[in-house]
Design a protein around this motif. Structure first.
Motif, short mmCIF file in Angstrom:
data_model
loop_
_atom_site.label_atom_id
_atom_site.label_comp_id
_atom_site.label_asym_id
_atom_site.label_seq_id
_atom_site.Cartn_x
_atom_site.Cartn_y
_atom_site.Cartn_z
N LYS A 98 0.88 -1.21 0.00
CA LYS A 98 -0.10 -0.05 -0.03
C LYS A 98 0.78 1.19 -0.03
CE LYS A 98 -3.85 -2.14 2.29
NZ LYS A 98 -4.71 -2.35 3.42
N GLY A 99 1.99 1.29 -0.69
CA GLY A 99 2.74 2.48 -0.91
C GLY A 99 3.69 2.48 0.07
N LYS A 100 3.95 1.70 1.05
CA LYS A 100 4.78 1.93 2.27
C LYS A 100 5.78 0.68 2.18
CE LYS A 100 1.60 4.39 5.30
NZ LYS A 100 0.88 4.46 6.34
N PRO A 101 7.09 0.95 2.70
CA PRO A 101 7.95 -0.15 2.70
C PRO A 101 7.32 -1.42 3.26
CG PRO A 101 9.08 1.86 2.99
CD PRO A 101 7.57 2.27 3.20
N ALA A 102 7.55 -2.41 3.02
CA ALA A 102 7.01 -3.69 3.64
C ALA A 102 8.05 -4.03 4.84
CB ALA A 102 7.22 -5.10 2.77
N THR A 103 7.17 -4.49 5.90
CA THR A 103 7.82 -4.89 7.27
C THR A 103 8.03 -6.10 7.05
OG1 THR A 103 5.57 -5.39 8.22
CG2 THR A 103 6.49 -3.08 8.50
N ASP A 104 9.10 -6.49 8.18
CA ASP A 104 9.86 -7.81 8.14
C ASP A 104 8.84 -9.03 8.14
OD1 ASP A 104 12.11 -6.85 7.37
OD2 ASP A 104 13.17 -7.00 9.58
N GLU A 105 7.71 -8.72 9.20
CA GLU A 105 6.83 -9.58 9.59
C GLU A 105 5.56 -9.81 8.25
OE1 GLU A 105 5.43 -5.91 11.33
OE2 GLU A 105 7.16 -6.89 11.03
N MET A 106 5.72 -9.21 7.54
CA MET A 106 4.37 -9.19 6.43
C MET A 106 4.74 -10.52 5.74
SD MET A 106 3.90 -5.41 5.02
CE MET A 106 2.83 -4.31 6.04
N GLN A 107 3.62 -11.02 5.00
CA GLN A 107 3.76 -12.13 4.22
C GLN A 107 4.08 -11.61 2.69
OE1 GLN A 107 2.62 -15.67 4.77
NE2 GLN A 107 3.11 -15.19 6.96
N MET A 108 5.28 -12.35 2.14
CA MET A 108 5.46 -11.75 0.76
C MET A 108 4.24 -11.91 -0.43
SD MET A 108 8.53 -11.07 0.62
CE MET A 108 8.98 -11.23 -1.08
N SER A 109 3.33 -12.82 0.00
CA SER A 109 2.05 -12.96 -0.97
C SER A 109 1.34 -11.75 -0.81
CB SER A 109 1.20 -14.09 -0.29
OG SER A 109 0.99 -14.16 1.07
N SER A 110 1.28 -11.06 0.28
CA SER A 110 0.42 -9.79 0.35
C SER A 110 1.02 -8.56 -0.38
CB SER A 110 0.23 -9.18 1.75
OG SER A 110 1.38 -8.87 2.60
N LEU A 111 2.32 -8.49 -0.91
CA LEU A 111 2.85 -7.55 -1.68
C LEU A 111 2.69 -7.36 -3.22
CD1 LEU A 111 6.27 -7.76 0.19
CD2 LEU A 111 4.32 -6.66 0.87
N GLY A 112 1.63 -8.21 -3.74
CA GLY A 112 1.53 -7.79 -5.06
C GLY A 112 2.40 -8.16 -6.06
N LEU A 113 3.54 -8.98 -5.79
CA LEU A 113 4.64 -9.39 -6.83
C LEU A 113 4.07 -10.22 -7.94
CD1 LEU A 113 7.37 -9.94 -4.43
CD2 LEU A 113 6.89 -7.71 -5.57
N ARG A 114 4.71 -10.15 -8.95
CA ARG A 114 4.26 -10.96 -10.15
C ARG A 114 5.56 -12.11 -10.39
NH1 ARG A 114 3.87 -5.91 -12.03
NH2 ARG A 114 5.63 -6.31 -13.20
N ASN A 115 5.16 -13.12 -11.05
CA ASN A 115 6.04 -14.30 -11.38
C ASN A 115 7.12 -13.57 -12.61
OD1 ASN A 115 7.07 -16.92 -10.97
ND2 ASN A 115 6.27 -17.52 -13.05
N ASN A 116 8.50 -14.02 -12.34
CA ASN A 116 9.43 -13.64 -13.06
C ASN A 116 9.55 -11.87 -13.00
OD1 ASN A 116 9.94 -16.12 -14.10
ND2 ASN A 116 8.39 -15.85 -15.52
#
Length: 363
Positions: A98-116
Motif C-alpha cells: 500500500k505504498g509503504k515499505p514492507a515490514t519484516d513480519e509481512m507475508q510476501m504474498s501480500s505485496l502484489g509481486l508477479r512471477n518472474n
C-alpha cells in the motif's frame, strides 16, 4: 585393499542387493522418498513456490523462489544467502505494501509481486565481509574449481595462521545440534547446493529439485555414519532447505548437527588464490571422537576441503534437475561405496578421488 573390498562385499551383500533392486524407472525419487513425502513431509502446498522473482544487484541477477507463507525477513535471508548483503543493509525497490515499505513480519504474498518480476536492490556487503572476500593485489587470481585437477591441490593444513583460525572457530562457533551422536559411528559431512539439491533451477516443489535417491542414500549411510550438514550459507537457509527436502522429518535417519558459513575460514591457497574453505578441524576440535580417520566429506567444490583433502570426496555436481534427474545415480553408487569402506579403521588413507574404482569393475 582387495581384502577390505572382499570383506566389505561379504558383510554388506544384503545392503548392496537391496540397493541394486531399485528400478531404473524410479530415479526421480526412491520408493522411500515417495513414502516420506506422503507421510512426513509438509503438505505439498507448503513446499510449492508461489512464484519466482529476480534480484538485480551490483551487475548480477539472482533468482529467488518465494514459497507460500514466506515472510519478508525470510525473503531477505534468501537474498542474503545469494548476495551476502545482510537483511538490514538491503533496500529492495518495489517491496512495498500500500505504498509503504514492507515490514519484516509481512507475508510476501501480500505485496502484489508477479512471477518472474525483477526487483532492484541497493545495498552493500558489510565492510568486514568485504575485506574478507577481497583479493589483495599481489595475490594470484582465483581459479574456478572446475579447472583445478587433483594433482594441483596443495595441502595447507599445517600453516600456523590457519591453525589459529580453526582454534578460534572451535572456541567461538556453535554448530546447531539436532540429535545425539552415536558412539562408534563414523562421520559423513554433506554439502547441500549441487550436492543434494539443485538450488538454481525452479520447480513446482522442493522434491523436484532434490537429487535422486537422496533419502535412500541417507537411510543407508545412517547405518554406519553419523550425518552432518555443512553449507556455505546461513543457518536459517540450511534449516529451510532441509525442511523442504523432507530431511528433518524423515523417521528412518537423523541429522546430528548443522554447520553454516560462519564456521568457514579464509585462506590463501597455492594455485587457488584467496578462498573460503570448510576445515573439518572445527568439527574435530568440537567433538573429539570424530577424527581424520573416521570422517568423510562430500562436496561438489574441491576447494572446500583444501584444509583436509584426504577426507574430501568431490561429488559430481547435480545441476539442471529437470534434465538430469532421470539419469543421475550418483547417490545410489556412493551409498554402496560408503558401505564398502565403513569396515575400515582409517578412511584418510583412501584416495576418494578414485572412489568409483574401489571395487574391481567399478560401481
Amino acid at each position: 585393499m582387495e581384502n577390505n573390498e572382499d570383506k566389505s562385499k561379504e558383510l554388506n551383500s544384503s545392503s548392496v542387493d537391496n540397493i541394486e533392486k531399485v528400478s531404473s524407472q524410479d530415479t526421480k525419487v526412491s520408493s522411500l522418498d515417495t513414502d516420506v513425502s506422503q507421510d512426513k513431509n509438509p503438505p505439498e502446498d507448503e513446499c510449492k513456490p508461489s512464484l519466482s522473482v529476480s534480484i538485480k544487484w551490483s551487475g548480477g541477477v539472482y533468482p529467488i523462489s518465494i514459497y507460500d507463507g514466506m515472510t519478508v525477513i525470510e525473503f531477505k535471508e534468501a537474498v542474503y544467502s545469494e548476495t551476502k548483503v545482510r537483511p538490514d543493509k538491503q533496500k529492495i525497490v518495489n517491496l512495498k505494501c500500500k505504498g509503504k515499505p514492507a515490514t519484516d513480519e509481512m507475508q510476501m504474498s501480500s505485496l502484489g509481486l508477479r512471477n518472474n518480476m525483477k526487483l532492484m536492490m541497493v545495498g552493500s556487503v558489510d565492510e568486514v565481509l568485504a575485506e574478507a572476500v577481497a583479493v589483495p593485489e599481489d595475490m594470484p587470481e582465483v581459479i574456478n574449481d572446475l579447472d583445478i585437477s587433483e594433482e594441483n591441490i596443495t595441502c595447507v593444513q599445517n600453516r600456523q595462521d590457519y591453525i589459529e583460525k580453526i582454534e578460534k572457530r572451535v572456541r567461538e562457533y556453535k554448530p546447531k545440534l539436532l540429535n545425539p551422536m552415536r558412539p562408534g559411528k563414523k562421520l559423513l559431512v554433506l554439502d547441500i547446493d549441487y550436492t543434494l539439491f539443485d538450488h538454481r533451477s525452479v520447480g513446482q516443489n522442493g522434491l523436484e529439485l532434490m537429487r535422486p535417491y537422496l533419502h535412500h542414500f541417507l537411510v543407508s549411510a545412517y547405518e554406519d555414519y553419523d550425518l552432518a550438514i555443512w553449507s556455505a550459507t546461513s543457518m536459517k537457509w540450511i534449516e529451510e532447505k532441509m525442511r523442504l527436502l523432507g530431511v528433518t522429518s524423515n523417521p528412518n535417519y537423523n541429522i546430528c548437527f548443522y554447520v553454516d558459513s560462519l564456521a568457514m575460514i579464509r585462506i590463501d591457497a597455492p594455485n587457488y588464490g584467496v578462498v573460503e574453505v570448510k576445515p573439518l578441524g572445527v568439527i574435530w576440535g568440537k567433538y573429539s571422537h570424530y577424527t581424520s580417520k573416521n570422517t568423510i566429506m562430500f562436496d561438489d567444490l574441491r576447494r572446500n576441503f583444501l584444509m583436509n583433502p584426504q577426507n574430501g570426496l568431490k561429488i559430481k555436481a547435480f545441476r539442471n534437475a529437470h534434465e538430469n534427474r532421470d539419469t543421475d545415480v550418483e547417490l545410489l553408487k556412493l551409498a554402496v561405496y560408503l558401505k564398502d569402506i565403513a569396515v575400515l579403521q582409517d578412511l584418510s588413507k583412501l584416495r576418494h578421488s578414485k572412489w568409483e574404482n574401489y571395487r574391481k569393475g567399478g560401481y
